[in-house]
Design a protein around this motif. Structure first.
Motif, PDB file in Angstrom:
ATOM      1  N   ALA A 248     -14.374  16.026   7.964  1.00 20.44           N
ATOM      2  CA  ALA A 248     -13.591  15.617   9.132  1.00 20.44           C
ATOM      3  C   ALA A 248     -13.671  14.108   9.298  1.00 20.44           C
ATOM      4  CB  ALA A 248     -14.123  16.309  10.390  1.00 20.44           C
ATOM      5  N   GLY A 249     -12.517  13.487   9.550  1.00 19.55           N
ATOM      6  CA  GLY A 249     -12.492  12.056   9.792  1.00 19.55           C
ATOM      7  C   GLY A 249     -12.523  11.195   8.555  1.00 19.55           C
ATOM      8  N   VAL A 250     -12.359  11.789   7.376  1.00 20.94           N
ATOM      9  CA  VAL A 250     -12.361  11.018   6.139  1.00 20.94           C
ATOM     10  C   VAL A 250     -11.099  10.157   6.062  1.00 20.94           C
ATOM     11  CG1 VAL A 250     -12.186  11.209   3.628  1.00 20.94           C
ATOM     12  CG2 VAL A 250     -13.810  12.625   4.878  1.00 20.94           C
ATOM     13  N   ASN A 251     -11.230   8.963   5.530  1.00 22.16           N
ATOM     14  CA  ASN A 251     -10.107   8.031   5.416  1.00 22.16           C
ATOM     15  C   ASN A 251      -9.006   8.613   4.531  1.00 22.16           C
ATOM     16  OD1 ASN A 251      -8.458   5.779   5.357  1.00 22.16           O
ATOM     17  ND2 ASN A 251      -9.693   4.717   3.829  1.00 22.16           N
ATOM     18  N   THR A 252      -7.793   8.639   5.046  1.00 26.79           N
ATOM     19  CA  THR A 252      -6.658   9.167   4.288  1.00 26.79           C
ATOM     20  C   THR A 252      -5.593   8.100   4.067  1.00 26.79           C
ATOM     21  OG1 THR A 252      -5.630   9.955   6.340  1.00 26.79           O
ATOM     22  CG2 THR A 252      -7.026  11.510   5.142  1.00 26.79           C
ATOM     23  N   GLU A 253      -5.968   6.847   4.157  1.00 33.81           N
ATOM     24  CA  GLU A 253      -5.012   5.767   3.991  1.00 33.81           C
ATOM     25  C   GLU A 253      -4.646   5.555   2.520  1.00 33.81           C
ATOM     26  OE1 GLU A 253      -3.426   4.023   6.496  1.00 33.81           O
ATOM     27  OE2 GLU A 253      -4.348   5.649   7.637  1.00 33.81           O
ATOM     28  N   PHE A 254      -3.526   4.885   2.308  1.00 34.86           N
ATOM     29  CA  PHE A 254      -3.077   4.513   0.972  1.00 34.86           C
ATOM     30  C   PHE A 254      -4.136   3.616   0.337  1.00 34.86           C
ATOM     31  CE2 PHE A 254      -0.470   2.589  -2.283  1.00 34.86           C
ATOM     32  CZ  PHE A 254       0.507   3.534  -2.562  1.00 34.86           C
ATOM     33  N   PRO A 255      -4.645   3.944  -0.852  1.00 33.71           N
ATOM     34  CA  PRO A 255      -5.732   3.156  -1.449  1.00 33.71           C
ATOM     35  C   PRO A 255      -5.347   1.691  -1.636  1.00 33.71           C
ATOM     36  CG  PRO A 255      -5.437   5.235  -2.620  1.00 33.71           C
ATOM     37  CD  PRO A 255      -4.271   5.103  -1.684  1.00 33.71           C
ATOM     38  N   THR A 256      -6.160   0.794  -1.135  1.00 29.28           N
ATOM     39  CA  THR A 256      -5.880  -0.637  -1.283  1.00 29.28           C
ATOM     40  C   THR A 256      -5.877  -1.042  -2.755  1.00 29.28           C
ATOM     41  OG1 THR A 256      -8.232  -1.128  -0.965  1.00 29.28           O
ATOM     42  CG2 THR A 256      -6.822  -1.212   0.972  1.00 29.28           C
ATOM     43  N   GLU A 257      -6.678  -0.349  -3.580  1.00 29.84           N
ATOM     44  CA  GLU A 257      -6.698  -0.623  -5.017  1.00 29.84           C
ATOM     45  C   GLU A 257      -5.321  -0.411  -5.627  1.00 29.84           C
ATOM     46  OE1 GLU A 257      -8.901   1.047  -9.081  1.00 29.84           O
ATOM     47  OE2 GLU A 257      -9.454   1.824  -7.111  1.00 29.84           O
TER      48      GLU A 257
ATOM     49  N   VAL B 211       4.672   1.233   2.653  1.00 29.16           N
ATOM     50  CA  VAL B 211       3.596   0.435   2.061  1.00 29.16           C
ATOM     51  C   VAL B 211       4.146  -0.485   0.971  1.00 29.16           C
ATOM     52  CG1 VAL B 211       1.502   0.542   0.658  1.00 29.16           C
ATOM     53  CG2 VAL B 211       1.762   2.063   2.627  1.00 29.16           C
ATOM     54  N   ILE B 212       5.001   0.056   0.105  1.00 24.70           N
ATOM     55  CA  ILE B 212       5.561  -0.752  -0.982  1.00 24.70           C
ATOM     56  C   ILE B 212       6.463  -1.846  -0.427  1.00 24.70           C
ATOM     57  CG2 ILE B 212       7.015  -0.727  -3.039  1.00 24.70           C
ATOM     58  CD1 ILE B 212       4.241   0.561  -3.374  1.00 24.70           C
ATOM     59  N   LYS B 213       7.270  -1.526   0.558  1.00 27.49           N
ATOM     60  CA  LYS B 213       8.165  -2.530   1.146  1.00 27.49           C
ATOM     61  C   LYS B 213       7.379  -3.671   1.761  1.00 27.49           C
ATOM     62  CE  LYS B 213      12.042  -3.093   4.343  1.00 27.49           C
ATOM     63  NZ  LYS B 213      12.962  -2.408   5.312  1.00 27.49           N
ATOM     64  N   SER B 214       6.248  -3.348   2.383  1.00 20.97           N
ATOM     65  CA  SER B 214       5.416  -4.376   2.992  1.00 20.97           C
ATOM     66  C   SER B 214       4.724  -5.234   1.934  1.00 20.97           C
ATOM     67  CB  SER B 214       4.360  -3.723   3.890  1.00 20.97           C
ATOM     68  OG  SER B 214       3.465  -4.681   4.410  1.00 20.97           O
ATOM     69  N   ALA B 215       4.269  -4.587   0.846  1.00 20.18           N
ATOM     70  CA  ALA B 215       3.528  -5.315  -0.187  1.00 20.18           C
ATOM     71  C   ALA B 215       4.450  -6.065  -1.147  1.00 20.18           C
ATOM     72  CB  ALA B 215       2.659  -4.341  -0.969  1.00 20.18           C
ATOM     73  N   LEU B 216       5.579  -5.435  -1.483  1.00 17.41           N
ATOM     74  CA  LEU B 216       6.519  -6.007  -2.453  1.00 17.41           C
ATOM     75  C   LEU B 216       7.949  -5.837  -1.933  1.00 17.41           C
ATOM     76  CD1 LEU B 216       4.986  -4.651  -5.791  1.00 17.41           C
ATOM     77  CD2 LEU B 216       5.135  -7.047  -5.138  1.00 17.41           C
ATOM     78  N   PRO B 217       8.384  -6.710  -1.060  1.00 15.01           N
ATOM     79  CA  PRO B 217       9.709  -6.543  -0.431  1.00 15.01           C
ATOM     80  C   PRO B 217      10.858  -6.476  -1.433  1.00 15.01           C
ATOM     81  CG  PRO B 217       8.417  -8.225   0.698  1.00 15.01           C
ATOM     82  CD  PRO B 217       7.664  -7.876  -0.544  1.00 15.01           C
ATOM     83  N   GLN B 218      10.700  -7.100  -2.603  1.00 12.12           N
ATOM     84  CA  GLN B 218      11.787  -7.144  -3.571  1.00 12.12           C
ATOM     85  C   GLN B 218      11.854  -5.896  -4.448  1.00 12.12           C
ATOM     86  OE1 GLN B 218       8.940  -8.659  -3.818  1.00 12.12           O
ATOM     87  NE2 GLN B 218       8.186  -8.469  -5.935  1.00 12.12           N
ATOM     88  N   THR B 219      10.790  -5.078  -4.448  1.00  9.88           N
ATOM     89  CA  THR B 219      10.755  -3.879  -5.289  1.00  9.88           C
ATOM     90  C   THR B 219      11.529  -2.746  -4.629  1.00  9.88           C
ATOM     91  OG1 THR B 219       8.638  -4.457  -6.302  1.00  9.88           O
ATOM     92  CG2 THR B 219       9.256  -2.134  -6.332  1.00  9.88           C
ATOM     93  N   ILE B 220      12.373  -2.092  -5.402  1.00  7.84           N
ATOM     94  CA  ILE B 220      13.191  -0.986  -4.908  1.00  7.84           C
ATOM     95  C   ILE B 220      12.436   0.323  -5.115  1.00  7.84           C
ATOM     96  CG2 ILE B 220      15.368   0.268  -5.159  1.00  7.84           C
ATOM     97  CD1 ILE B 220      16.558  -2.339  -6.297  1.00  7.84           C
ATOM     98  N   VAL B 221      12.253   1.084  -4.043  1.00  6.06           N
ATOM     99  CA  VAL B 221      11.614   2.397  -4.131  1.00  6.06           C
ATOM    100  C   VAL B 221      12.695   3.449  -4.348  1.00  6.06           C
ATOM    101  CG1 VAL B 221      10.164   4.105  -2.985  1.00  6.06           C
ATOM    102  CG2 VAL B 221       9.737   1.660  -2.628  1.00  6.06           C
ATOM    103  N   VAL B 222      12.577   4.218  -5.415  1.00  2.00           N
ATOM    104  CA  VAL B 222      13.565   5.235  -5.762  1.00  2.00           C
ATOM    105  C   VAL B 222      12.885   6.598  -5.753  1.00  2.00           C
ATOM    106  CG1 VAL B 222      15.229   6.046  -7.466  1.00  2.00           C
ATOM    107  CG2 VAL B 222      14.809   3.593  -7.204  1.00  2.00           C
ATOM    108  N   ARG B 223      13.284   7.444  -4.823  1.00  2.00           N
ATOM    109  CA  ARG B 223      12.757   8.806  -4.813  1.00  2.00           C
ATOM    110  C   ARG B 223      13.616   9.671  -5.732  1.00  2.00           C
ATOM    111  NH1 ARG B 223      11.785  12.943   0.352  1.00  2.00           N
ATOM    112  NH2 ARG B 223      11.648  14.845  -0.927  1.00  2.00           N
ATOM    113  N   LEU B 224      12.983  10.262  -6.714  1.00  2.00           N
ATOM    114  CA  LEU B 224      13.667  11.160  -7.640  1.00  2.00           C
ATOM    115  C   LEU B 224      13.210  12.583  -7.387  1.00  2.00           C
ATOM    116  CD1 LEU B 224      13.569   9.193 -11.044  1.00  2.00           C
ATOM    117  CD2 LEU B 224      15.467   9.366  -9.409  1.00  2.00           C
ATOM    118  N   ASN B 225      14.040  13.363  -6.698  1.00  2.00           N
ATOM    119  CA  ASN B 225      13.770  14.780  -6.527  1.00  2.00           C
ATOM    120  C   ASN B 225      14.032  15.505  -7.848  1.00  2.00           C
ATOM    121  OD1 ASN B 225      12.979  14.727  -3.856  1.00  2.00           O
ATOM    122  ND2 ASN B 225      15.037  15.057  -3.058  1.00  2.00           N
TER     123      ASN B 225
END
Length: 449
Positions: free
Chosen positions: A185-194, A237-251
């Protein structure tokens, strides 16, 4: 020239360049790995898949959600199969399906298939899996699969950039945490900074949230506890870290075509049929009511009396013999005398209890009594049978380990203990290789008989 990339399911992709077609980690099953259901929902047109003639198949590692005999069984036997695996036995298993050319890939050695070039790169767990670097149409694509990347590999990848697209495993699945939810319970579930730092270093033109593309049964509490990162969160997260990178969701079935200067969505895979709403996302709920193992067992397809007896006999005799052969680390929790209780639940939610006394690799069954226990394992009996006979893996067994409170001394001794030191887990899985694929082959051969 252009390169078309299509999602199959999970870590599966089709790469097409000119007349060359390559499949990566193809899975043509829903559900796959016994209880992994496509998310969003799809159906496969098996007849169309059987008529495919890919130029090659590349498999990143031997885990059953990447290397499935029942999926490979649909392909033409003249298809070359390339797999990263240090175990020669897996190549032999694939060959037993009738494939004429099965090869073990070597790290950093390029393989040219028509208009595409594939280069295996080293993953952090180099004894298990690899990354794939794909070149075609003047483009540079990195398929991370579900690997972790160490510093040396990251430096090599930077030297081989720039990267037009990275297929990044976006989900940090809580495979260990669900084994003992009260202890995490309460374990960190954030996007890994690494991950953020590594993606920044790679600086891709486009990035695909990849690998995890499933949920469990509709009734499963895992669906709110297993997947902490949503597609929406990944994009933010990606938009904040790399605004120029396009995120493409492929279903599943969705395709994107790339050139050196442009990209656009293109015709989907004709042999994947979408079912219902495809714009779904993961919803993580850390605080939820976790059902008992008894409740979970009542929802699982039951096994018969014969199968139950197979499990009970295993627990009485074979488990004891097996445990005595295991190496027990000198720092193991079980170096001191411990009492272990194993509770097996049937489809009625009723429990059959086994008790053992353990010290080192010495183990002996003991009678039920009013004594304190130091380790508790709870699992549906059907899942133990499936592990023994069908190669089912730990991640789908709904096992619960030490999800309770012991006496103060035991609790003190349990601090920083690895749950995978569990006696049943070790007896079922330590040193076992290819059990799922072997069970698949047995079913395939029984159908042909």
């Amino acid at each position: 020239m252009n390169l078309k990339i299509s999602r199959i399911l999970h870590a599966g992709y089709v790469f097409e360049c000119e007349t060359t077609q390559i499949l990566f980690d193809p899975i043509f099953e829903n559900p796959f790995s016994r209880n992994c259901h496509a998310f969003p929902e799809i159906k496969f047109d098996i007849n169309q898949i059987k008529n495919m003639r890919p130029d090659a198949v590349f498999i990143s590692h031997y885990h059953d959600d990447h290397c499935s005999m029942e999926s490979l069984n649909l392909l033409d036997r003249s298809t070359p199969i390339y797999i990263f695996c240090i175990h020669e036995e897996m190549l032999e298993l694939i060959g037993s399906l009738g494939f004429k050319a099965v090869y073990a890939v070597q790290l950093n050695e390029s393989i040219v298939i028509g208009a595409l070039q594939v280069i295996p790169r080293r993953a952090l767990d180099e004894d298990v899996d690899c990354l794939y670097h794909i070149k075609g149409a003047g483009l540079n694509i990195l398929n991370v699969v579900d690997s972790w990347i160490d510093h040396d590999t990251l430096q090599l990848l930077k030297e081989n950039g720039p990267w037009d697209m990275v297929l990044w495993p976006f989900q940090t699945m809580r495979e260990i945490e669900v084994l003992s939810p009260s202890r995490f319970a309460g374990v960190n579930t954030e996007f890994p900074t690494e991950w953020i730092d590594q993606i920044k270093e790679l600086n891709p033109r486009m990035i695909v949230p990849s690998s995890c593309q499933f949920i469990h049964e509709s009734w499963s509490w895992y669906n709110q506890a297993y997947f902490p990162i949503s597609y929406q969160k990944f994009g933010q997260v990606i938009k904040s870290a790399l605004p120029q990178t396009i995120v493409v969701r492929l279903n599943p079935g969705v395709s994107v075509t790339m050139t050196s200067t442009d990209s656009y969505m293109s015709s989907p895979l004709p042999w994947i049929q979408t079912q219902g709403n495809q714009d779904l996302d993961y919803k993580f709920q850390e605080s939820q009511s976790v059902p008992t193992t008894s409740t979970v067992a009542a929802k699982i397809s039951p096994v018969g009396k014969k199968e139950c007896e197979r499990v009970y006999t295993y627990c009485q005799y074979e488990l004891v013999e097996r445990y005595c052969t295991l190496y027990i680390d000198e720092d193991s929790f079980f170096q001191k005398p411990r009492t272990w209780r194993l509770n097996l639940y049937d489809h009625l939610g009723q429990v059959k209890e086994f008790n053992y006394r353990i010290q080192g690799n010495l183990i002996a069954p003991i009678e039920k009594g009013d004594y304190p226990i130091n380790w508790l394992t709870e699992v549906p009996v059907a899942k133990v049978y499936n592990a023994l006979e069908l190669g089912e893996s730990l991640t789908s067994m709904y096992m619960r380990i030490n999800d309770t409170r012991f006496d103060d001394q035991t609790e003190s001794d349990l601090i920083d203990i690895d749950l995978l030191d569990d006696p049943l887990v070790r007896c079922l899985f330590d040193g076992v290789f290819g059990a799922y694929q072997k069970a698949q082959l047995k079913r395939i051969k029984n159908v042909l008989a």
